[in-house]
Structures are given as C-alpha cells and as structure tokens.
Design an enzyme around this catalytic site. Structure first.
Site, mmCIF file in Angstrom:
data_model
loop_
_atom_site.group_PDB
_atom_site.id
_atom_site.type_symbol
_atom_site.label_atom_id
_atom_site.label_comp_id
_atom_site.label_asym_id
_atom_site.label_seq_id
_atom_site.Cartn_x
_atom_site.Cartn_y
_atom_site.Cartn_z
ATOM 1 N N HIS A 36 -60.959 -8.803 113.769
ATOM 2 C CA HIS A 36 -60.229 -9.678 114.699
ATOM 3 C C HIS A 36 -60.784 -9.586 116.123
ATOM 4 C CE1 HIS A 36 -56.927 -11.146 112.072
ATOM 5 N NE2 HIS A 36 -57.262 -10.071 111.378
ATOM 6 N N ASP A 38 -63.921 -11.037 116.618
ATOM 7 C CA ASP A 38 -64.907 -12.117 116.731
ATOM 8 C C ASP A 38 -64.372 -13.314 117.510
ATOM 9 O OD1 ASP A 38 -63.188 -12.714 114.592
ATOM 10 O OD2 ASP A 38 -64.767 -13.565 113.337
ATOM 11 N N ALA A 127 -60.271 -11.791 98.505
ATOM 12 C CA ALA A 127 -60.401 -10.335 98.569
ATOM 13 C C ALA A 127 -60.835 -9.839 99.942
ATOM 14 C CB ALA A 127 -61.406 -9.855 97.515
ATOM 15 N N LEU A 129 -63.642 -10.687 101.350
ATOM 16 C CA LEU A 129 -65.104 -10.549 101.313
ATOM 17 C C LEU A 129 -65.805 -11.866 101.632
ATOM 18 C CD1 LEU A 129 -65.374 -8.291 98.141
ATOM 19 C CD2 LEU A 129 -65.429 -7.582 100.547
ATOM 20 N N SER A 130 -65.062 -12.783 102.195
ATOM 21 C CA SER A 130 -65.562 -14.058 102.707
ATOM 22 C C SER A 130 -66.288 -14.887 101.659
ATOM 23 C CB SER A 130 -66.456 -13.853 103.931
ATOM 24 O OG SER A 130 -66.502 -15.050 104.680
ATOM 25 N N SER A 131 -65.569 -15.178 100.592
ATOM 26 C CA SER A 131 -66.092 -16.142 99.622
ATOM 27 C C SER A 131 -66.307 -17.500 100.275
ATOM 28 C CB SER A 131 -65.125 -16.271 98.443
ATOM 29 O OG SER A 131 -63.827 -16.629 98.885
ATOM 30 N N SER A 132 -65.522 -17.809 101.305
ATOM 31 C CA SER A 132 -65.672 -19.095 101.998
ATOM 32 C C SER A 132 -67.007 -19.181 102.727
ATOM 33 C CB SER A 132 -64.521 -19.294 102.980
ATOM 34 O OG SER A 132 -64.442 -18.235 103.911
ATOM 35 N N ASP A 176 -68.253 -14.113 109.843
ATOM 36 C CA ASP A 176 -68.533 -14.237 108.416
ATOM 37 C C ASP A 176 -69.797 -15.038 108.159
ATOM 38 O OD1 ASP A 176 -66.162 -12.913 108.240
ATOM 39 O OD2 ASP A 176 -65.023 -14.591 107.427
ATOM 40 N N TYR A 228 -52.501 -14.773 110.335
ATOM 41 C CA TYR A 228 -53.783 -14.828 111.036
ATOM 42 C C TYR A 228 -53.656 -15.693 112.281
ATOM 43 C CZ TYR A 228 -58.904 -14.909 111.484
ATOM 44 O OH TYR A 228 -60.186 -14.756 111.933
#
Length: 386
Positions: A36, A38, A127, A129-132, A176, A228
């Site tokens: 948090h 960035d 999770a 782990l920034s799948s996006s 990310d 968030y």
C-alpha cells in the site's frame, strides 16, 4: 510452462479455427515488502514469480475483438470502435481494458486491426499474487508486438495501471504491472513509484539456502470494492491534512506531528505507509550489505504494521505468518492488498518440510480450510514465447 504454451496454442486453434500469430506470457508477482505504498508514490520491492499467464493472439482483417479464456465459458466479442471503459465488465475488462488504454498512450486505435485472444494461467486468482497484472502484461506485450507500437516496458506498466484504474475500477498503484513486466531471475524490482525509476536488486536466495513459501489462505478478495478503496481514501485524507502531495513526503520523524493533527484511524493508516516506505529502503540496503538471511525482522515488522495499523489482515493470514515464524521461517508477512489472499515466508530449505506440516496442522486445528502451499522463485518478466 511447456504445457501452458502448447495448451493455449491448441485451444486457440480449436476456438478460433486458425493458428495464432504468437504466444506471449507474463508472470504473477509476490511483494517481498512495501504494501500500500505504491499509490502513495512510495517505494516497493516486488518480484515476478514462476507462475504465469499465457496469451495466444492472432490479428484479424476486420475491427472485431474476440477474447476467450480457459477459466471462463463465454467468448467476449466487441467492436474496436466501441471499445471504452463503460462497455467492459467481468474478467474480460483486464485484456480489453489494456487494448483501450493503449489508445490513451498514443496508439492510433483507428489504424489497427482487431484480434482474437485466448488466455490461460496458473497464477492463482484472488490469492494476492496479481493474476490481473499477469493478464495485463501478457496482453500488452502481445499487442505491442503485433500492432508494432514500440512502447517500452515502463510505459506498458503505466498502460496496465491505467486500464486497471479506469476500465476495471480498481484504485491500484503501478507495482504489480512493473513487477510483471520488469522482473528478472533471482531478483526483486526496487521501484520508486513517484519517479517510476526501477532498479534490479539481486536476492541470492538459492545461494543462501532459502525458499520463498507462498501460503494461499483461500480467502478471496476484490480490489475494485470494499476496504482497499477505503484505505486509499484514508491515505489521501491524511496527506491533505498534513499539507503534502502524498504520503511519500512524510518521514518517520514527522509522525509525532501527524499524531497531533490526525484522528486515530487516519494516523495509523499514515503510520503504516510511512514506516513501510522506510522498511523497503532498509530491506534493499540489508540485501546488498548482509544478504537475504538478514531481512527477517523487517518482514515480520511489515506484517505487524499491516495487521495493527492498516488493518488489512485476516485471522487466516495471521495464523499462517505466526505458524511459519514459530517453525523455522526467518521472516513472514502477508503479501498483496489484504483482506484475504496469501502470506509469504522466507524459509531455510532444511526447515521447509517442518513449516509445511505445521501449517496444515494449525489450519485444521482452527477449523480453517486447508491453505494452498507452494514455493516460488523470482522469475523473468513478460516475454514472447513463440
């Protein structure tokens, strides 16, 4: 990765009845430290992981875009001329959002053809782990190549952030996308989120006999909603009350004054960001001077700050961290935006099996679902596969 690459090419041919022009991939990321910070223009230290999203893409001769994935049944179709944030929803907002956002960074979308895109991934969704960012990175690299845009990776990271902020509606920073696009083997990416200057910091984990264990709690979260956004708003309110552009401009020495000015909740949000920025700088210095076995206390302190000051942890994350610490981990902390997702632990290789057994037992004892436990390596960033 071979199975993913082959599978997505075969699936593309089956869905679209032709061969793709190429296959690209981009990794998820874990954040070693710097949570948090960035979007507060601070410092972060993420690394790309060896879990990736692959994208098979083929240009079309018309203005149609068709996007499919192995993790959704529907094939989403949209006209390139109708591409706008308002027209996007669901998982397809990530790949379609970056196509739209490229136009915000100079791509002439009126002069490029449509495309067919198929995605597959082994980055866990939800999770932390920034799948996006993995979806965005693979799609961006593919479009940058086939549309011949010539954008550098730092710019592509900004495109990905723009897409996530506007098209998806998630108020995330640029960490990310930067990790996914700029990562290198056995190294973290030290990123100044104000200047966007990045530096590769060797980790040296294998030489030090260390593993990074991901402890996915299975508690899912969504950045486009809920806590968030509230945390980001608190940070902005704190900066405004302190008369600074962003919390990047607040130092640890300023915290006594901040305590006098701010209400308790806002102060604790601010204190997390300010001290977390300092922990990132301390971690980079410690890695360079003493190596990875010396950063455990910084990881532990980061988790305490997120748990108590930023209040983004959950019982499952706290249990994962405490169990790993008690069974031989050098340091552990939750990673990602919080409210679920994963924690990471820095574990000596010879203690890994003990930590794994202890985690399974602890989650069962507390009546939680079993966590998904796996090690990751710091990996190369986005790349063309074929």
């Amino acid at each position: 990765m071979t199975d993913l690459r082959t599978g997505v090419r075969d699936d593309f041919a089956e869905v679209f009845d032709r061969e793709p022009d190429g296959v690209w991939s981009s990794p998820g990321r874990a954040n070693l430290i710097g949570e948090h910070t960035d979007y507060n223009e601070g410092f972060v230290l993420p690394f790309a992981i060896n879990r990736r999203t692959v994208a098979a893409l083929g240009l079309r001769e018309d203005r149609t875009i068709r996007v499919g994935s192995t993790f959704a049944d529907e094939l989403v179709e949209v006209d390139l001329d109708a591409l706008s944030p308002d027209a996007l929803q669901g998982w397809s907002a990530y790949p379609l959002g970056v196509a739209w956002a490229l136009g915000e960074f100079g791509a002439d979308l009126a002069a490029v053809p449509g495309f067919d895109l198929l995605l597959d991934s082994n980055v866990p969704v939800g999770a932390g782990l920034s799948s996006s960012a993995a979806i965005e990175g693979a799609t961006l690299l593919a479009l940058n190549d086939v549309w011949r845009l010539g954008l550098d990776r730092q710019t592509l990271a900004r495109v990905g952030q723009r897409a996530e902020n506007i098209a998806v509606g998630a108020p995330t920073g640029i960490m990310d996308q930067s990790a996914s696009l700029l990562g290198q083997e056995d190294a973290a990416v030290f990123l100044d989120c104000r200047t966007l200057v990045s530096e590769v910091v060797p980790l040296g984990l294998e030489a030090a006999g260390l593993e990074i264990l991901v402890m996915d709690t299975g508690v899912t979260h969504a950045h486009a909603t809920g806590g968030y956004k509230e945390r980001r708003a608190s940070c902005e309110a704190g900066a405004a009350a302190l008369g600074v552009e962003s919390l990047r401009d607040v130092s640890v020495d300023d915290l006594p004054r901040a305590r006098e000015i701010l209400d308790d909740v806002t102060f604790r949000r601010v204190r997390h960001v300010v001290t977390e920025n300092q922990r990132v700088l301390d971690t980079v210095r410690t890695l360079r001077e003493r190596g990875p076995r010396a950063i455990g206390e910084l990881l532990d302190a980061s988790h305490v700050s997120m748990r108590d000051d930023f209040e983004i942890s959950v019982p499952e994350l706290d249990l994962a961290v405490e169990t790993a610490q008690a069974n031989g981990a050098i340091g552990a902390r939750m990673t990602g935006g919080g409210f679920g997702g994963s924690a990471i632990a820095l574990v000596p290789t010879d203690a890994l099996s003990r930590v794994l057994v202890a985690l399974d037992g602890a989650f069962a004892e507390h009546g939680f679902g079993q966590p998904d436990l796996f090690t990751v390596r710091a990996s190369e960033g986005a790349r063309r596969e074929s």
